[in-house]
Each structure stands twice: as C-alpha cells, then as structure tokens.
Write an enzyme that holds these catalytic residues in place. Structure first.
Site, PDB file in Angstrom:
ATOM      1  N   ASN A  13       0.884  -1.169   0.000  1.00  0.00           N
ATOM      2  CA  ASN A  13       0.000   0.000   0.000  1.00  0.00           C
ATOM      3  C   ASN A  13       0.919   1.215   0.000  1.00  0.00           C
ATOM      4  OD1 ASN A  13      -1.868   2.008   0.462  1.00  0.00           O
ATOM      5  ND2 ASN A  13      -2.143   1.528   2.640  1.00  0.00           N
ATOM      6  N   LYS A  15       0.313   4.316  -0.361  1.00  0.00           N
ATOM      7  CA  LYS A  15      -0.231   5.568   0.211  1.00  0.00           C
ATOM      8  C   LYS A  15       0.062   6.733  -0.745  1.00  0.00           C
ATOM      9  CE  LYS A  15       0.239   3.390   4.650  1.00  0.00           C
ATOM     10  NZ  LYS A  15       0.276   3.540   6.100  1.00  0.00           N
ATOM     11  N   HIS A  98      -9.255   1.939   4.723  1.00  0.00           N
ATOM     12  CA  HIS A  98      -7.996   2.060   5.454  1.00  0.00           C
ATOM     13  C   HIS A  98      -8.189   3.039   6.624  1.00  0.00           C
ATOM     14  CE1 HIS A  98      -3.872   3.049   6.416  1.00  0.00           C
ATOM     15  NE2 HIS A  98      -3.552   1.917   5.838  1.00  0.00           N
ATOM     16  N   GLU A 100      -6.436   5.353   7.684  1.00  0.00           N
ATOM     17  CA  GLU A 100      -6.140   6.755   7.352  1.00  0.00           C
ATOM     18  C   GLU A 100      -7.331   7.403   6.660  1.00  0.00           C
ATOM     19  OE1 GLU A 100      -2.500   5.936   5.279  1.00  0.00           O
ATOM     20  OE2 GLU A 100      -1.600   5.333   7.183  1.00  0.00           O
ATOM     21  N   GLU A 170      -5.669  -4.413  10.647  1.00  0.00           N
ATOM     22  CA  GLU A 170      -4.621  -3.406  10.818  1.00  0.00           C
ATOM     23  C   GLU A 170      -4.859  -2.621  12.106  1.00  0.00           C
ATOM     24  OE1 GLU A 170      -2.593  -2.552   6.780  1.00  0.00           O
ATOM     25  OE2 GLU A 170      -4.032  -0.986   7.223  1.00  0.00           O
ATOM     26  N   GLY A 176       2.356   2.566  10.547  1.00  0.00           N
ATOM     27  CA  GLY A 176       3.322   3.633  10.322  1.00  0.00           C
ATOM     28  C   GLY A 176       4.033   4.087  11.585  1.00  0.00           C
ATOM     29  N   SER A 216       3.211  -1.937  10.220  1.00  0.00           N
ATOM     30  CA  SER A 216       4.664  -2.066  10.436  1.00  0.00           C
ATOM     31  C   SER A 216       5.187  -3.473  10.178  1.00  0.00           C
ATOM     32  CB  SER A 216       5.054  -1.580  11.834  1.00  0.00           C
ATOM     33  OG  SER A 216       4.678  -0.223  12.001  1.00  0.00           O
TER      34      SER A 216
HETATM   35  P1  PGA Z   1       2.827   0.387   7.518  1.00  0.00           P
HETATM   36  O1  PGA Z   1       1.383   0.620   6.864  1.00  0.00           O
HETATM   37  O2  PGA Z   1       3.314  -0.939   7.022  1.00  0.00           O
HETATM   38  O3  PGA Z   1       3.657   1.540   7.034  1.00  0.00           O
HETATM   39  O4  PGA Z   1       2.627   0.396   8.997  1.00  0.00           O
HETATM   40  C1  PGA Z   1       0.483  -0.455   6.738  1.00  0.00           C
HETATM   41  C2  PGA Z   1      -0.792   0.065   6.137  1.00  0.00           C
HETATM   42  O5  PGA Z   1      -1.162   1.196   6.452  1.00  0.00           O
HETATM   43  O6  PGA Z   1      -1.448  -0.616   5.343  1.00  0.00           O
END
Ligand code: PGA
Length: 255
Positions: A13, A15, A98, A100, A170, A176, A216
């Site tokens: 992903n 982003k 997601h 976010e 998640e 992140g 992460s």
């Molecule tokens: P990350 O993001 O691996 O940077 O923690 C995962 C995601 O948001 O899908």
C-alpha cells in the site's frame, strides 16, 4: 498461513508516495525479485500512478490495486473515481476503509460497505481494512470492534462473493508507527475477523477467506507473523516502497 485452504496475498500500500515515473522504476526493480513467488503479489498505488503501474507490471506476476474507490457508479462527485474506471484501467484489487481514510476523510463503516459492494459489482477484489485504536484495545473492545467492523463491511455481500474478498486486520496503533503487533496479537486479531466471517457465513467460508495482517510489517518480522495460522499475508505500507524489503516479505510468504 494455511496455504492448503486459502490464498496467501502480500499487498503493498504505497499511500501518497511515488510519481508515475517513480512507480514505473520501482515496479521494474521489484519484478525480478518477486517473480518466483508462490503467494499473490499486489501493489496498491495512487490513482495517477495506475496507468504507469499497469504498463510496468504487464507480463509479470505483480497485480495492481487502487487505494480507494467511490461507491457511486458515476455522477457529480468531483475528485472521485468509480469502480468501473478502475476496472477499465487494469486494476484488480482495491483497498477499502484504510484507517487513514476513516480518520482523515471521515469514512464510516457504512461507506466502507457501499464501496465494497461497488467494487464487487465492477469485478474488483476489495481489501477491506479493519482495526482498533490503542484506546479501544486498552478498554477491552478489540474483539467486539473487529467483529462489528467486519460484519458491517460485509452487509449485503453474498457468500459467493467472499472468494474475492480479503480482510486486512490493521491495528491503528501499529500503522506507520514502527510498533508491530506481536505474532500472537496479529494471530488473535485475525482470528476475531475470521470468527466474525464464520458467524455470518459459516465455517467453510471463514476457513477459505484470506485475512491479512498490516501495521509495520517489514522484512525482519514478516516471517514470524506469517508463521501464524490466521495470518494469510500482509498489507505493507512503508516496507513496500523498498524493493528488497518488499521482496523479502514476499519470499517469507512463499515458503
Ligand atoms: P505500515 O502501513 O506498514 O507503514 O505500517 C500499513 C498500512 O497502512 O497498510
């Protein structure tokens, strides 16, 4: 992973990262590194990168996804992109809900459901994200919340469509942040998601559904996470922007 009964899928992903030319370069770098994967390999990229990404991935085992989709088929929704537009552009998967998007763009369990239905109607495979905040976890609501989010997202989704759906657990506190869920926490969260699917569709469908972990996940911790029975792959943010790291995760899922 339980590869004899369900598909392992590693999805990046990206982003809001990478211009179209950067997307092309990164995919060219990744192609030889992931070509022997025995899991499915997906890269979910920004809308404007889709054309370049689909071109770059042609003839390889990399499939392209989008990071969001609108729930209406067409109309006066300035700035939005429909499922049919994505499908025709060569997109196969789409990330929906997601954290976010839920946090910064006011998406709700209801719009997540509508997006899921729109994606399925157009022949796209939804990757639906669910997850608890740290506060919700500390209050003891993780199981309740994961089951609720999962069932809400799947409202009016028929059992036959579940073969095209991936759920990604998640935990919001792990995205992140560099803080990863432990292998057991990931397995437990994914297990709650699978239990919700079982409550709604029965054991056979639940056992056959791919449930990813995301938050992460990286080259160093992927193998441990993927060794858990309920973790059928990963949704990878930061580590999907580096070809060697992403390839290491794909290799861990290909064992
Ligand atoms: P990350 O993001 O691996 O940077 O923690 C995962 C995601 O948001 O899908």
């Amino acid at each position: 992973m339980k590869k004899d009964v369900r598909k392992a899928v590693i999805a990046g992903n990206w982003k809001m990262n990478k211009t179209p030319s950067e997307a092309k370069a990164l995919i060219e770098e990744m192609k030889p590194l992931v070509k022997d994967a025995t899991c499915d390999v997906v890269l979910c990229v920004p809308f404007v990168d889709i054309y370049a990404a689909v071109e770059a991935a042609k003839g390889s085992n990399i499939k392209i996804g989008a990071e969001n989709v609108h729930f209406k088929e067409s109309g006066a929704y300035t700035g939005e992109v429909s499922a049919d537009m994505l499908k025709e552009a060569g997109v196969e998967y789409v990330v929906i809900g997601h954290s976010e998007r839920r946090t910064y763009f006011a998406e709700t369990d209801q719009t997540v459901n509508l997006r899921t239905l729109a994606a399925l109607k157009a022949g796209l495979k939804p990757i639906i994200c669910v997850g608890e905040t740290l506060e919700q976890r500390e209050l003891g609501y993780t199981e309740t919340l994961l089951k609720f989010q999962t069932k809400m997202a799947l409202t009016n989704v028929p059992a036959e469509a579940m073969k095209d759906i991936i759920i990604a657990y998640e935990p919001v506190w792990a995205i992140g942040t560099g803080v990863t869920a432990t292998d057991d926490q990931a397995d437990e969260g994914n297990g709650f998601v699978r239990a919700a699917i079982e409550e709604k569709y029965g054991k056979d469908v639940a056992e056959a559904t791919t449930v990813q972990y995301g938050g992460s996940m990286n080259a160093g911790n992927a193998e441990g996470l993927l060794s858990k029975v309920n973790v059928d792959g990963g949704l990878i943010g930061g580590a999907s922007l580096k070809a060697p790291d992403f390839a290491t995760i794909v290799a861990a899922a290909s064992k």
